[in-house]
Design an enzyme around this catalytic site. Sequence first.
Site, PDB file in Angstrom:
ATOM      1  N   LYS A  58      74.423 -11.997 -18.634  1.00 45.30           N
ATOM      2  CA  LYS A  58      75.328 -13.006 -19.201  1.00 45.30           C
ATOM      3  C   LYS A  58      76.734 -12.410 -19.386  1.00 45.30           C
ATOM      4  O   LYS A  58      77.732 -13.064 -19.098  1.00 45.30           O
ATOM      5  CB  LYS A  58      74.757 -13.547 -20.527  1.00 45.30           C
ATOM      6  CG  LYS A  58      73.514 -14.400 -20.290  1.00 45.30           C
ATOM      7  CD  LYS A  58      72.769 -14.815 -21.554  1.00 45.30           C
ATOM      8  CE  LYS A  58      71.456 -15.495 -21.179  1.00 45.30           C
ATOM      9  NZ  LYS A  58      70.662 -15.962 -22.314  1.00 45.30           N
ATOM     10  N   GLN A 102      70.145 -14.822 -28.575  1.00 45.42           N
ATOM     11  CA  GLN A 102      69.135 -14.556 -27.557  1.00 45.42           C
ATOM     12  C   GLN A 102      67.739 -14.592 -28.173  1.00 45.42           C
ATOM     13  O   GLN A 102      67.500 -14.010 -29.230  1.00 45.42           O
ATOM     14  CB  GLN A 102      69.412 -13.188 -26.896  1.00 45.42           C
ATOM     15  CG  GLN A 102      68.524 -12.857 -25.719  1.00 45.42           C
ATOM     16  CD  GLN A 102      68.732 -13.775 -24.513  1.00 45.42           C
ATOM     17  OE1 GLN A 102      69.811 -14.325 -24.314  1.00 45.42           O
ATOM     18  NE2 GLN A 102      67.702 -13.948 -23.712  1.00 45.42           N
ATOM     19  N   ASP A 125      73.702 -23.009 -25.555  1.00 41.91           N
ATOM     20  CA  ASP A 125      72.327 -22.994 -25.031  1.00 41.91           C
ATOM     21  C   ASP A 125      71.745 -24.407 -25.041  1.00 41.91           C
ATOM     22  O   ASP A 125      70.717 -24.653 -24.410  1.00 41.91           O
ATOM     23  CB  ASP A 125      71.432 -22.112 -25.929  1.00 41.91           C
ATOM     24  CG  ASP A 125      71.133 -20.757 -25.309  1.00 41.91           C
ATOM     25  OD1 ASP A 125      71.125 -20.659 -24.068  1.00 41.91           O
ATOM     26  OD2 ASP A 125      70.900 -19.809 -26.079  1.00 41.91           O
TER      27      ASP A 125
HETATM   28  N1  GUN Z   1      65.404 -16.305 -23.959  1.00 46.41           N
HETATM   29  C1  GUN Z   1      64.907 -16.699 -22.762  1.00 46.41           C
HETATM   30  N2  GUN Z   1      65.693 -17.632 -22.197  1.00 46.41           N
HETATM   31  C2  GUN Z   1      66.718 -17.852 -23.054  1.00 46.41           C
HETATM   32  C3  GUN Z   1      67.853 -18.692 -23.017  1.00 46.41           C
HETATM   33  O1  GUN Z   1      68.100 -19.472 -22.084  1.00 46.41           O
HETATM   34  N3  GUN Z   1      68.679 -18.612 -24.100  1.00 46.41           N
HETATM   35  C4  GUN Z   1      68.422 -17.786 -25.158  1.00 46.41           C
HETATM   36  N4  GUN Z   1      69.282 -17.799 -26.178  1.00 46.41           N
HETATM   37  N5  GUN Z   1      67.385 -17.004 -25.213  1.00 46.41           N
HETATM   38  C5  GUN Z   1      66.528 -17.011 -24.172  1.00 46.41           C
END
Ligand code: GUN
Length: 295
Positions: A58, A102, A125
């Site tokens: 990211k 996350q 998200d």
């Molecule tokens: N953990 C696995 N996929 C994601 C996601 O798309 N966003 C977040 N914040 N955590 C994750």
Amino acid sequence: MTETKDYTLIDGRKVSIDIKAEISAKVAERKKLNKKVPHLAIILVGDDGASQTYVDYKVKACKEVGFHYTMMRFADTISEEKLMKHIDHVNNDEDVDGFIVQLPLPAHISVEKITEKIRSDKDVDGFTNHNFGSIISKNPLLLPATPFGIMELLRRYNIETQGKNCVIVGASRLVGAPLSMMLVQQGHATVTICHKYTVDLKSITQQADILVVAVGKPGLITADMVKEGAAVIDVGTTRVEGPQFKNGYSLKGDVEFKDVSPKCSFITPVPGGVGPMTIASLLLNTLKAAENLNP
Ligand code: GUN
């Protein structure tokens, strides 16, 4: 001789590169007009290896499109209350346009409480109930990143959804549940969601024109479970460890790719299918949040 069929590999990596180029151009345009550069903050709790890898991707993506970013790391011993305070701080930080926490979080922290603490207009998200509910609105807000990415892959590969039988295996809040609503609302599809209580999974997956699998069980979907000509979207990305792999592990999808792919019209690889699209969607949401907060 075994018969081989042609299928189209859905190249999520390539589509995500195209989307990132589109976002970079918009960021450059904003800079030219002296508008604020989008800023994504990422909160990471603990030192889970997979989460660290996703967060690294990211950050790399932010750099590629010219976004500002901030990484905030906390030990897995942080209390829920303290984490809530940090979220409040980021909610009120005018420089941050969007942020994510996350997942997964340590067991002593409630994901629901943390998610709902995030300001919905910064929830890039798309996890808050407010954004989640907007899927069924005429004007969707910030949509959950993975299902949004899947819808974009279907659109860019001209995979017809209207009137099609779509079967989703996995009813999670992150993928299966929101995707089902998007496929109905935007895609006009007939949708079935399967989960761990589903009886005779195979008889249902065999009906799918579009089969989406988001469970996290490598090899769950075998060739006998897939209809001839189906489009298959594999969201599973499980780390399977072994000395034969370069980094000590390999990423495996939920679909037995080698056996299933010859039956498909379209199929996503793992890695390089849905994964890069989740990140592209996160960037799109961050740009949207920045455009809304700082037009
Ligand atoms: N953990 C696995 N996929 C994601 C996601 O798309 N966003 C977040 N914040 N955590 C994750």
